[in-house]
Design a protein around this motif. Sequence first.
Motif, PDB file in Angstrom:
ATOM      1  N   GLN A   1       0.701  -1.238   0.108  1.00 40.95           N
ATOM      2  CA  GLN A   1      -0.046  -0.176   0.106  1.00 40.95           C
ATOM      3  C   GLN A   1       0.778   1.194   0.050  1.00 40.95           C
ATOM      4  N   ASP A   2       1.858   1.273   0.865  1.00 43.28           N
ATOM      5  CA  ASP A   2       2.897   2.554   0.777  1.00 43.28           C
ATOM      6  C   ASP A   2       3.943   1.790   1.471  1.00 43.28           C
ATOM      7  N   ALA A   3       5.105   2.842   1.469  1.00 45.23           N
ATOM      8  CA  ALA A   3       6.255   2.601   2.021  1.00 45.23           C
ATOM      9  C   ALA A   3       6.555   1.688   3.194  1.00 45.23           C
ATOM     10  N   HIS A   4       5.236   1.830   4.092  1.00 40.27           N
ATOM     11  CA  HIS A   4       5.507   1.122   5.379  1.00 40.27           C
ATOM     12  C   HIS A   4       4.430   0.089   5.686  1.00 40.27           C
ATOM     13  N   THR A   5       3.466  -0.042   4.677  1.00 43.98           N
ATOM     14  CA  THR A   5       2.215  -0.938   4.686  1.00 43.98           C
ATOM     15  C   THR A   5       1.905  -1.977   3.682  1.00 43.98           C
ATOM     16  N   LEU A   6       1.865  -3.270   4.091  1.00 32.52           N
ATOM     17  CA  LEU A   6       1.399  -4.142   3.243  1.00 32.52           C
ATOM     18  C   LEU A   6      -0.160  -4.815   3.461  1.00 32.52           C
ATOM     19  N   VAL A   7      -0.773  -5.043   2.699  1.00 34.78           N
ATOM     20  CA  VAL A   7      -2.116  -5.693   2.593  1.00 34.78           C
ATOM     21  C   VAL A   7      -2.014  -7.106   2.042  1.00 34.78           C
TER      22      VAL A   7
ATOM     23  N   PRO B   1       4.704   6.665  -6.701  1.00 38.21           N
ATOM     24  CA  PRO B   1       5.697   7.080  -5.862  1.00 38.21           C
ATOM     25  C   PRO B   1       5.590   7.089  -4.448  1.00 38.21           C
ATOM     26  N   GLN B   2       6.770   6.862  -3.634  1.00 37.29           N
ATOM     27  CA  GLN B   2       6.482   6.855  -2.220  1.00 37.29           C
ATOM     28  C   GLN B   2       7.569   7.986  -1.605  1.00 37.29           C
ATOM     29  N   ASN B   3       6.948   8.341  -0.314  1.00 35.90           N
ATOM     30  CA  ASN B   3       7.912   9.108   0.514  1.00 35.90           C
ATOM     31  C   ASN B   3       8.446   8.162   1.619  1.00 35.90           C
ATOM     32  N   LEU B   4       9.709   7.616   1.398  1.00 37.90           N
ATOM     33  CA  LEU B   4      10.169   6.493   2.236  1.00 37.90           C
ATOM     34  C   LEU B   4      10.298   7.209   3.599  1.00 37.90           C
ATOM     35  N   SER B   5      10.138   8.457   3.932  1.00 37.47           N
ATOM     36  CA  SER B   5      10.685   8.722   5.219  1.00 37.47           C
ATOM     37  C   SER B   5       9.315   9.283   6.124  1.00 37.47           C
TER      38      SER B   5
END
Length: 479
Positions: A397-403, A463-467
């Motif tokens: 889903q994003d740089a910190h999240t998996l579904v 694109p992801q914001n890794l921070s």
Amino acid sequence: MPTLFDPLSLSAVALDVLAAQRGSAQGIEERRRLRLARVLDAALHGSRLYRAHWPQGATAATSLSALPMVSRGQLMGSFSDWVTDPQLELAALRAFTADPQRIAEPWLGRYLVWESSGTSGEPGIFVQDAQAMAVYDALEALRRAPPQALRRWFDPWYLSERSAFIGATSGHFASYVSFRRLCALNPWLAATMRSFPIQQPLAELVRALNDFAPTVLATYPTVASVLADEAEQGRLRIAPREIWLGGETLGAAARAHIAQALGGAVRCSYGASEFLSMAWECAHGQLHLNADWVILEPVDEHFRPVPAGQPSCSVLLTNLANHVQPLVRCDLGDQVMLHAGPCACGSPLPALTVQGRQDDPLVMAGRDGQPVTLLPMAVSTVLEEEAGVFDFHLRQQDAHTLVLRLGLQGADGQAALARCRAALEAFAKMQGVERLRVRGELGQAMPRGRSGKACRIVGCAAPQNLSGAATMPGASEGN
């Protein structure tokens, strides 16, 4: 460690393999016809499952197209009726493959055993006797087209090379069982052959490869692509002469990237737990089916034959080497296309195109905002080996999240989700991922591609914001 090997069988098969590839397409067809009759005879006399499943009056001369297809689920669900040796008991084999200390050890002193990864939703146990292994050995040794033919002429056994295998090393998987068996058969190669677990952190893998300095690299395309990135960044400093890839789809761009960054010649192969060495790549870049030992029938979504030149929805496999665990018209789930014309290399073996796994690497946020890549083969191995879950869909889903989507519901689903979450979080932490979140969706159908196999791991396209926060819209959190 003793392992399974019959030099007399290997010599006989090797001579035939050499003769077949120097012969004609008609010679290949005649070999296939005779071997199919032997397999059908073995199944009729030794397998209760096939006798009950096939039409009344079926014989060894019955046309293959007149026999019904089978699935891996059907075969595993009636394992004792499927195999032709009553000493092969599924519960005992499951216990055997649960012990990583026994990888490549002969079962009952006369069988080599491996397990499938469960990509098609149904993990399997596959048993080979010495005759079947002789076929696989001969095909691997004599049908592969080495990228450096002159070098292999003076060193056919790779005695001067340092070979690295990077893959799943925690289970009895076919590629790792084969690697361990090769080491057992050739103990003098122990110092020049080494395996590297795909689950270890990338930085550790890079350091280990730099220390070992392999000249031959065998792994999956997604792993090789990540290693190519590391080489471009100057962190990986190896110079392999040959790069052997399999298990996943390799696109033209990825192939060029790997070859340029790592500097070696790339060769691909096609195999499965059901038949270890189905196809090899010639010097013209075409995969050639070992059609004298395996039959592939491309079929559409209704399991009707698909003509050459058209991609299939699935493919039915018949193994002509294994009489102990007959595989006759088994639905493999791969999308393939047989080529209509001969290859420019002159081989009498038909060429084909294979659409294999296309799982994505997961680029997650690491400590200090640095990206961390989780390799799809490593992630699937963690879920299968540590959580015991084989049918799943994991979407970033994003740089910190998996579904994570599972077909299970209720208490069983919650328990499976908890195991998966714990395994993924522990794995991600070891890799250096910062604050991983795993959201669950229970009771959901698994999305599958045209090949019939699930595309199980999907990366983040935006694109992801890794921070910090992701730029993608949120998904339903589920349980």
